[in-house]
Design an enzyme around this catalytic site. Structure first.
Site, PDB file in Angstrom:
ATOM      1  N   SER A 208       0.803  -1.231   0.000  1.00  0.00           N
ATOM      2  CA  SER A 208       0.000   0.000   0.000  1.00  0.00           C
ATOM      3  C   SER A 208       0.837   1.283   0.000  1.00  0.00           C
ATOM      4  O   SER A 208       0.296   2.366  -0.217  1.00  0.00           O
ATOM      5  CB  SER A 208      -0.952   0.009   1.201  1.00  0.00           C
ATOM      6  OG  SER A 208      -0.230   0.052   2.405  1.00  0.00           O
TER       7      SER A 208
ATOM      8  N   LYS B  12      -7.229   3.560   8.136  1.00  0.00           N
ATOM      9  CA  LYS B  12      -6.286   4.554   7.618  1.00  0.00           C
ATOM     10  C   LYS B  12      -6.885   5.961   7.665  1.00  0.00           C
ATOM     11  O   LYS B  12      -6.171   6.938   7.947  1.00  0.00           O
ATOM     12  CB  LYS B  12      -5.892   4.175   6.178  1.00  0.00           C
ATOM     13  CG  LYS B  12      -5.064   2.899   6.101  1.00  0.00           C
ATOM     14  CD  LYS B  12      -4.766   2.506   4.669  1.00  0.00           C
ATOM     15  CE  LYS B  12      -3.942   1.220   4.615  1.00  0.00           C
ATOM     16  NZ  LYS B  12      -3.654   0.781   3.238  1.00  0.00           N
TER      17      LYS B  12
END
Length: 818
Positions: free
Chosen positions: A713, A756
């Site tokens: 990511s 996140k």
């Protein structure tokens, strides 16, 4: 040699009485005189069935054949010297010359005794060995020509020979002492034998071996060789005697113990009857009474009655009795088909969930739906719920609230670190210390077959260890199609688990076996935002800790600003465990002031936090300054929730090498290589001179090097950091990003979006760049979590340049030299 000296021996030079019992000895003078005597060339031959006569040895023999009786009587009247030879076949009643051994012993008839039973006993003493030459007469008894067989009977008396003879004597004496049936005089006789040749002959004659083996000893001409063979027989006989004694001693001890236990048992039984009954009988009667109330199946009933009958036949003092009693007690204590009534009042369940947990609206909605299905369907054959989320978000306590809401018993079983399959399935009851598996044990404690059963930390169960595979054992437990016939090794019968509401909890799905994960319906529990943590602290944590520390509500108050300061500056987590610890620390400080009598205001002030907690643990400098090139903010997912990470890139003169530091995993290193290669192939789109890549080294670093990092990511963040370093453009403040990249320049979706986003909000991020395919994940999130954050969605890597960087160059500007 267990029969060594176990018969009566008679010795005399002039004759003995019939009742005399002596162990025969041969003096040195007698042995020398015997060696000087010659034997006749022709001898009367007396065949022996089961005996071998050795020189110097005196033995009694029973004579039963007419030939043999006639022989000893006639010779006894004349020379008294006969030839004694053992038969090859002891079963032959009328042997011929070929049935006799070739080596025999000349013997002197000492005495003939007529026994009371009519048998004739002859006492003879061996003189010299001889070898049969030929038969001269067969009637009325055998006569044969013989020659002396004594050529090698004079040994060399050296140290080796003396040591051998001494060893033979000592071992024979040891055997005599260990043999209870051998008279003690035998040991004395052995000690007093001076002649080594006679000692070997004497022991050979009394060895407990077959006649054929004794005959082989007689036929060995060399005394040294014969002594070595005798020593071998003695060693074996000593081992046999010692083993017999060990067995005898053990059997005697066992018998004594059994007799003692029996006597004590009878006395105890009498005492118990006097006191009003046998406790064992009372226990058995209690088992029977409990069994009458059980609602178990006929199969279980049959097993119980069979095992109970077996228990009644056992001795209460035996170890197996206690093991069996424990097994039967376990059976009657289990809640076979015993259920608590369900209360599927969904409004009440909603109130309890709202009371016990703030937020988590989507999760609560799913739980209410789950309970509604159970109410309509009437059975538990529905998917097992699995709450997945970071620590401290309330996964375990949700299970407790569900149990309270529907009126069921609550069981929590921690699976963290479980490595033994027997913890699930139990041990077989034949093993010492055996017990049921923890599933059955917990049901016995709960007293109900339909509790809410929370399997905590299911992602941390061992997988294929040397003690079995506990994760595979859980497959049967959590499969609605199989758990109605769950088999516990200890019980040995099937138990129905289908009425249990199983709820599993985990921090991540990665550690759960795929087959096990397939049996559960996963519900994600993400972290809380600041506003939710404030409400949780106000409603739950503060009242709980005030009560735990004995502080009254009016003695300490937390304002909204104080709670926000604590959450943002002293905790960095998705859940509220650290927050609860901080609150507890503040309350302890106030409790100390109250006890010491210090004057303090009830309301906690911002300036008080630094005095109590110290300097802030976490600061808001999590975003990057815009005047720095080559540094980008990324978002990562961890077991404890979302985190902010930075990617730093620096350039230096060199040969175009790429260096990666920061404890990066293989996937993250591959992402860095992809980003760098894509940048080189698209340099013209960024107005970057391709020659720079050959003259400057690139060093990429991700801070907090002690923490391992991996995953795809951070790919888009690495590319943006590289682009900023080579273009020397300022970055946009308050921007973070996450996304996987490909060599074709595409940005792929990643997971953990909600975690996140929460991490970005904690760090003060205003804009988040995501893959276009992550847009659906953002739309599923409650808008309250998205407040204050702007989202940009991209499909190509090159798009991130304009979104993350300004058109201005940094100062001072790095001037590239090509």
């Amino acid at each position: 040699m267990g029969n060594l000296f176990d018969r009566d021996f008679f010795i005399s030079q002039d004759g003995v009485d019939a009742d005399s019992e002596f162990i025969p000895l041969l003096s040195t003078e007698e042995e020398q005189q015997m060696a000087r005597e010659d034997i006749p060339e022709e001898l009367a031959i007396l065949p022996l069935k089961n005996t071998v006569l050795f020189p110097g040895v005196v033995i009694p023999i029973t004579v039963s054949r007419d030939k043999s009786i006639k022989l000893v009587r006639e010779v006894y009247k004349k020379s008294r010297i006969i030839g004694v030879v053992s038969q090859k076949d002891s079963a032959a009643e009328d042997p011929d010359f070929d049935d006799l051994s070739r080596i025999g012993t000349a013997a002197n008839i000492i005495k003939i005794l007529q026994m009371p039973d009519g048998n004739t006993t002859v006492i003879i003493q061996g003189k010299k060995r001889f070898e049969l030459q030929e038969m001269t007469r067969a009637e009325p008894y055998f006569m044969a020509r013989v020659k002396t067989f004594e050529s090698a009977d004079k040994p060399k008396r050296n140290d080796k020979f003396n040591a051998l003879i001494s060893t033979i004597k000592d071992m024979a004496i040891q055997i005599v002492k260990l043999s209870p049936n051998v008279p003690s005089e035998a040991a004395f006789a052995l000690k007093n034998i001076e002649s080594p040749v006679f000692l070997v002959n004497f022991i050979s004659s009394n060895l407990n071996i077959e006649v054929q083996e004794k005959q082989k000893l007689l036929e060995i001409p060399d005394v040294l060789t014969r002594a070595n063979v005798v020593l071998g027989h003695l060693k074996r006989e000593l081992q046999v005697v010692e083993l017999k004694n060990q067995i005898h001693s053990k059997v005697k001890v066992d018998i004594d113990k059994q007799q003692r236990d029996y006597i004590l048992g009878q006395q105890l039984k009498t005492i118990q009857e006097e006191l009003g009954g046998n406790p064992q009988e009372q226990q058995i009667n209690n088992l029977k009474e409990k069994a009458k109330e059980k609602k178990w199946s006929q199969q279980v009933q049959d097993v119980f009655e069979k095992e109970l009958a077996r228990l009644q036949r056992m001795n209460p003092a035996a170890m197996e009795y206690t093991v069996h009693m424990h097994y039967l007690e376990t059976m009657v204590e289990l809640p076979w088909n015993e259920f608590t009534p369900d209360n599927f009042d969904l409004k009440k369940a909603q109130r309890i969930l709202d009371r016990d947990h703030y937020g988590l609206e989507k999760i609560k909605e799913r739980i209410i739906e789950y309970l509604a299905v159970l109410k309509l369907k009437g059975d538990m054959k529905s998917p097992i719920l699995c709450f997945v989320g970071p620590p401290g978000v309330g996964k375990t306590s949700l299970g407790r609230s569900i149990a309270h809401a529907i009126g069921r018993k609550y069981i929590r079983m921690s699976l963290g670190g479980l490595r033994d399959e027997a913890e699930i399935r139990g041990h077989r009851k034949t093993y010492v210390g055996a017990m049921p598996g923890r599933i059955i044990q917990n049901l016995k404690k709960a007293g109900s077959s339909n509790p809410v059963f929370v399997l905590d930390e299911v992602d941390k169960v061992g997988y294929k260890t040397f003690s079995g595979d506990p994760s595979s054992a859980l497959l049967e437990v959590l499969d609605p199609e199989q758990n109605n016939t769950f088999y516990d090794n200890y019980l040995g019968v099937e138990y129905d688990l289908s009425n249990i509401m199983f709820i599993a909890t985990a921090n991540t799905l990665a550690g759960i076996q795929p087959a096990l994960r397939d049996r559960m319906e996963v519900i994600d529990l993400s972290g809380y935002i600041v506003e939710e943590k404030q409400e949780i602290a106000r409603r739950h944590l503060i009242p709980k800790q005030l009560d735990a520390h004995g502080v009254k509500k009016g003695q300490l108050k937390f304002s909204k600003k104080v709670l926000e300061k604590i959450i943002q500056d002293y905790t960095r987590e998705s859940g509220v465990r650290s927050l609860e610890k901080i609150i507890a620390k503040i309350i302890r400080s106030r409790a100390r002031d109250i006890v010491l009598g210090n004057e303090v205001q009830p309301g906690l002030q911002l300036q008080d936090l630094k005095e109590i907690l110290g300097a802030p643990t976490y600061t808001r400098d999590q975003t990057v300054l815009k005047d720095v090139a080559g540094v980008m903010t990324g978002l990562a997912w961890t077991y404890s929730g979302g985190e902010v990470l930075f990617v730093e890139v620096s350039l230096s003169k060199g040969k175009g090498n790429l260096s990666l530091t920061g404890n990066l995993g293989d996937v993250m290193k591959e992402s860095a290589t992809l980003a760098y290669e894509y940048l080189k192939s698209h340099a013209k789109f960024l107005d970057v001179d391709p020659k720079i890549f050959q003259t400057y080294n690139v060093h990429m670093h991700v801070p907090e090097g002690a923490t391992p990092k991996d995953g795809p990511s951070a790919g888009i963040t690495m590319f943006a950091a590289l682009a900023s370093a080579f273009t020397q453009q300022k970055i946009r403040p308050g921007v973070a990003m996450t996304g996987e990249i490909t060599l074709r320049g595409k940005v792929l979706p990643v997971g953990g979006i909600k975690e996140k986003i929460l991490a970005a909000k904690r760090a003060g991020i205003q804009k988040i760049i995501l893959s276009e395919e992550n847009k659906k994940n953002v739309e599923e999130i409650n808008p309250i979590y998205l407040k204050g954050v702007e989202f940009e969605y991209i499909t190509d890597m090159i798009e991130v340049v304009d979104l993350s960087m300004l058109d201005e160059k940094v100062s001072p500007l790095l001037v590239f030299e090509t």
